[in-house]
Design a protein around this motif. Structure first.
Motif, PDB file in Angstrom:
ATOM      1  N   TYR A   1       0.829  -1.212   0.000  1.00  0.00           N
ATOM      2  CA  TYR A   1       0.000   0.000   0.000  1.00  0.00           C
ATOM      3  C   TYR A   1       0.862   1.261   0.000  1.00  0.00           C
ATOM      4  CZ  TYR A   1      -3.499   3.444   1.422  1.00  0.00           C
ATOM      5  OH  TYR A   1      -4.317   4.547   1.490  1.00  0.00           O
ATOM      6  N   ASP A   2       1.901   1.290   0.862  1.00  0.00           N
ATOM      7  CA  ASP A   2       2.752   2.480   0.959  1.00  0.00           C
ATOM      8  C   ASP A   2       3.512   2.745  -0.335  1.00  0.00           C
ATOM      9  OD1 ASP A   2       1.939   2.969   3.544  1.00  0.00           O
ATOM     10  OD2 ASP A   2       3.712   2.097   4.483  1.00  0.00           O
ATOM     11  N   ARG A   3       3.980   1.700  -0.988  1.00  0.00           N
ATOM     12  CA  ARG A   3       4.728   1.872  -2.245  1.00  0.00           C
ATOM     13  C   ARG A   3       3.812   2.075  -3.452  1.00  0.00           C
ATOM     14  NH1 ARG A   3       9.001  -2.886  -1.308  1.00  0.00           N
ATOM     15  NH2 ARG A   3      10.691  -1.665  -0.383  1.00  0.00           N
ATOM     16  N   GLY A   4       2.588   1.609  -3.352  1.00  0.00           N
ATOM     17  CA  GLY A   4       1.685   1.643  -4.502  1.00  0.00           C
ATOM     18  C   GLY A   4       0.615   2.712  -4.392  1.00  0.00           C
ATOM     19  N   THR A   5      -0.546   2.311  -3.907  1.00  0.00           N
ATOM     20  CA  THR A   5      -1.706   3.195  -3.876  1.00  0.00           C
ATOM     21  C   THR A   5      -1.441   4.482  -3.105  1.00  0.00           C
ATOM     22  OG1 THR A   5      -3.154   1.272  -4.018  1.00  0.00           O
ATOM     23  CG2 THR A   5      -4.154   3.329  -3.279  1.00  0.00           C
ATOM     24  N   LYS A   6      -0.850   4.378  -1.923  1.00  0.00           N
ATOM     25  CA  LYS A   6      -0.617   5.575  -1.111  1.00  0.00           C
ATOM     26  C   LYS A   6       0.337   6.534  -1.821  1.00  0.00           C
ATOM     27  CE  LYS A   6      -0.415   5.642   3.569  1.00  0.00           C
ATOM     28  NZ  LYS A   6       0.219   5.431   4.895  1.00  0.00           N
ATOM     29  N   PHE A   7       1.412   6.002  -2.401  1.00  0.00           N
ATOM     30  CA  PHE A   7       2.339   6.878  -3.121  1.00  0.00           C
ATOM     31  C   PHE A   7       1.650   7.498  -4.332  1.00  0.00           C
ATOM     32  CE2 PHE A   7       6.068   7.257  -6.167  1.00  0.00           C
ATOM     33  CZ  PHE A   7       6.393   8.530  -5.742  1.00  0.00           C
ATOM     34  N   HIS A   8       0.786   6.759  -5.004  1.00  0.00           N
ATOM     35  CA  HIS A   8       0.013   7.316  -6.125  1.00  0.00           C
ATOM     36  C   HIS A   8      -0.788   8.534  -5.644  1.00  0.00           C
ATOM     37  CE1 HIS A   8      -2.485   7.551  -9.693  1.00  0.00           C
ATOM     38  NE2 HIS A   8      -3.539   7.553  -8.884  1.00  0.00           N
ATOM     39  N   PHE A   9      -1.430   8.412  -4.499  1.00  0.00           N
ATOM     40  CA  PHE A   9      -2.193   9.522  -3.939  1.00  0.00           C
ATOM     41  C   PHE A   9      -1.281  10.676  -3.526  1.00  0.00           C
ATOM     42  CE2 PHE A   9      -5.497   6.228  -2.397  1.00  0.00           C
ATOM     43  CZ  PHE A   9      -6.123   6.245  -3.632  1.00  0.00           C
ATOM     44  N   TYR A  10      -0.178  10.356  -2.868  1.00  0.00           N
ATOM     45  CA  TYR A  10       0.747  11.391  -2.409  1.00  0.00           C
ATOM     46  C   TYR A  10       1.272  12.238  -3.564  1.00  0.00           C
ATOM     47  CZ  TYR A  10       1.234   9.545   2.393  1.00  0.00           C
ATOM     48  OH  TYR A  10       1.028   9.152   3.694  1.00  0.00           O
ATOM     49  N   ARG A  11       1.458  11.629  -4.726  1.00  0.00           N
ATOM     50  CA  ARG A  11       2.000  12.371  -5.872  1.00  0.00           C
ATOM     51  C   ARG A  11       1.117  13.540  -6.284  1.00  0.00           C
ATOM     52  NH1 ARG A  11       3.411   6.941  -7.985  1.00  0.00           N
ATOM     53  NH2 ARG A  11       1.630   7.103  -9.388  1.00  0.00           N
ATOM     54  N   SER A  12      -0.158  13.537  -5.891  1.00  0.00           N
ATOM     55  CA  SER A  12      -1.046  14.640  -6.254  1.00  0.00           C
ATOM     56  C   SER A  12      -0.919  15.836  -5.312  1.00  0.00           C
ATOM     57  CB  SER A  12      -2.497  14.161  -6.297  1.00  0.00           C
ATOM     58  OG  SER A  12      -2.972  13.875  -4.999  1.00  0.00           O
ATOM     59  N   ILE A  13      -0.103  15.727  -4.267  1.00  0.00           N
ATOM     60  CA  ILE A  13       0.119  16.849  -3.350  1.00  0.00           C
ATOM     61  C   ILE A  13       1.158  17.772  -3.994  1.00  0.00           C
ATOM     62  CG2 ILE A  13       0.926  17.553  -1.070  1.00  0.00           C
ATOM     63  CD1 ILE A  13       0.073  14.751  -0.059  1.00  0.00           C
ATOM     64  N   ALA A  14       0.721  18.964  -4.373  1.00  0.00           N
ATOM     65  CA  ALA A  14       1.585  19.891  -5.116  1.00  0.00           C
ATOM     66  C   ALA A  14       2.867  20.250  -4.370  1.00  0.00           C
ATOM     67  CB  ALA A  14       0.804  21.155  -5.463  1.00  0.00           C
ATOM     68  N   ALA A  15       2.809  20.381  -3.059  1.00  0.00           N
ATOM     69  CA  ALA A  15       3.980  20.798  -2.275  1.00  0.00           C
ATOM     70  C   ALA A  15       4.996  19.675  -2.053  1.00  0.00           C
ATOM     71  CB  ALA A  15       3.528  21.333  -0.918  1.00  0.00           C
ATOM     72  N   LEU A  16       4.588  18.417  -2.274  1.00  0.00           N
ATOM     73  CA  LEU A  16       5.465  17.286  -1.961  1.00  0.00           C
ATOM     74  C   LEU A  16       6.647  17.212  -2.919  1.00  0.00           C
ATOM     75  CD1 LEU A  16       5.847  14.847  -0.081  1.00  0.00           C
ATOM     76  CD2 LEU A  16       4.609  13.485  -1.781  1.00  0.00           C
ATOM     77  N   LYS A  17       7.857  17.183  -2.351  1.00  0.00           N
ATOM     78  CA  LYS A  17       9.081  17.111  -3.144  1.00  0.00           C
ATOM     79  C   LYS A  17       9.763  15.753  -3.044  1.00  0.00           C
ATOM     80  CE  LYS A  17       9.882  22.011  -2.559  1.00  0.00           C
ATOM     81  NZ  LYS A  17      10.695  23.043  -1.943  1.00  0.00           N
ATOM     82  N   GLU A  18       9.634  15.114  -1.861  1.00  0.00           N
ATOM     83  CA  GLU A  18      10.294  13.827  -1.652  1.00  0.00           C
ATOM     84  C   GLU A  18       9.386  12.889  -0.871  1.00  0.00           C
ATOM     85  OE1 GLU A  18      14.794  14.023  -0.787  1.00  0.00           O
ATOM     86  OE2 GLU A  18      14.003  15.947  -0.065  1.00  0.00           O
ATOM     87  N   TYR A  19       9.431  11.623  -1.290  1.00  0.00           N
ATOM     88  CA  TYR A  19       8.719  10.562  -0.572  1.00  0.00           C
ATOM     89  C   TYR A  19       9.756   9.500  -0.259  1.00  0.00           C
ATOM     90  CZ  TYR A  19       5.400   6.776   0.378  1.00  0.00           C
ATOM     91  OH  TYR A  19       4.694   5.741   0.957  1.00  0.00           O
ATOM     92  N   ILE A  20       9.917   9.192   1.024  1.00  0.00           N
ATOM     93  CA  ILE A  20      10.964   8.274   1.458  1.00  0.00           C
ATOM     94  C   ILE A  20      10.320   7.084   2.154  1.00  0.00           C
ATOM     95  CG2 ILE A  20      12.992   8.012   2.948  1.00  0.00           C
ATOM     96  CD1 ILE A  20      13.392  11.085   2.631  1.00  0.00           C
ATOM     97  N   THR A  21      10.698   5.881   1.716  1.00  0.00           N
ATOM     98  CA  THR A  21      10.256   4.673   2.401  1.00  0.00           C
ATOM     99  C   THR A  21      11.472   3.997   3.018  1.00  0.00           C
ATOM    100  OG1 THR A  21      10.395   3.238   0.442  1.00  0.00           O
ATOM    101  CG2 THR A  21       8.287   4.342   0.838  1.00  0.00           C
ATOM    102  N   ILE A  22      11.279   3.527   4.238  1.00  0.00           N
ATOM    103  CA  ILE A  22      12.343   2.838   4.963  1.00  0.00           C
ATOM    104  C   ILE A  22      11.773   1.500   5.403  1.00  0.00           C
ATOM    105  CG2 ILE A  22      13.905   2.913   6.938  1.00  0.00           C
ATOM    106  CD1 ILE A  22      13.535   6.016   6.867  1.00  0.00           C
ATOM    107  N   ASP A  23      12.370   0.430   4.951  1.00  0.00           N
ATOM    108  CA  ASP A  23      11.870  -0.913   5.257  1.00  0.00           C
ATOM    109  C   ASP A  23      12.270  -1.305   6.676  1.00  0.00           C
ATOM    110  OD1 ASP A  23      11.061  -3.607   5.198  1.00  0.00           O
ATOM    111  OD2 ASP A  23      11.567  -3.768   3.073  1.00  0.00           O
ATOM    112  N   SER A  24      11.335  -1.876   7.419  1.00  0.00           N
ATOM    113  CA  SER A  24      11.660  -2.332   8.776  1.00  0.00           C
ATOM    114  C   SER A  24      12.020  -3.812   8.803  1.00  0.00           C
ATOM    115  CB  SER A  24      10.487  -2.076   9.727  1.00  0.00           C
ATOM    116  OG  SER A  24       9.383  -2.886   9.390  1.00  0.00           O
TER     117      SER A  24
END
Length: 157
Positions: free
Chosen positions: A84-107
């Motif tokens: 979800y975090d790498r797929g659908t959620k990131f797809h949604f996040y990309r529509s935020i105009a102010a967002l410059k970086e999206y970082i995922t850290i695997d646990s």
């Protein structure tokens, strides 16, 4: 999401320990998972593990507990959230105009992925998979080593 693993919590603690002192006195601030992010395009609200907002926080509610202008979003991945975090959620996040970086850290494994918005609005993925690697949160100009991000985190490899 409540009930995160020990490893997840250690990674969030480590990021906080590294980033917060760096931001002191700068025009950016970092917030934890209690800050709700609104994605206006689809009226979705999310609670990322960490958000960095540069400049004045913009909200869309009277309580001022919903931000609409994150510059950087950080998600710590777990077995149940990775897809979800790498797929659908990131797809949604990309529509935020102010967002410059999206970082995922695997646990569950040594892996940091940074998605950086390009001038043409495309996203560039850069991956880091060795404890000896370092990466930069470009928006704030901070370099972090994976060794520090994963300090005290035990990964079963």
């Amino acid at each position: 999401m409540s009930g995160a693993s020990w490893e997840h919590n250690l990674i969030v603690k480590n990021i906080n320990t590294l980033v917060l002192p760096f931001l002191k006195g700068k025009p950016c601030d970092m917030f934890g998972s209690d800050l709700r992010i609104h994605i206006p395009e689809i009226t979705l609200y999310t609670y990322p593990d960490l958000s960095i907002i540069c400049g004045k926080p913009e909200t869309d509610d009277e309580e001022k507990d919903i931000a609409i202008n994150p510059s950087v979003l950080i998600e710590v991945l777990s077995k149940s959230t990775t897809d979800y975090d790498r797929g659908t959620k990131f797809h949604f996040y990309r529509s935020i105009a102010a967002l410059k970086e999206y970082i995922t850290i695997d646990s569950l494994s040594i892996s940091v992925e940074i998605y950086t918005r390009q001038d043409d609005n495309s996203w560039l993925l850069t991956e880091f998979k060795q404890l000896s690697d370092s990466f930069v949160i470009t928006t704030i100009g901070l370099s972090l080593s994976l060794k520090d991000v994963y300090e005290d985190v035990h990964i079963d490899e």
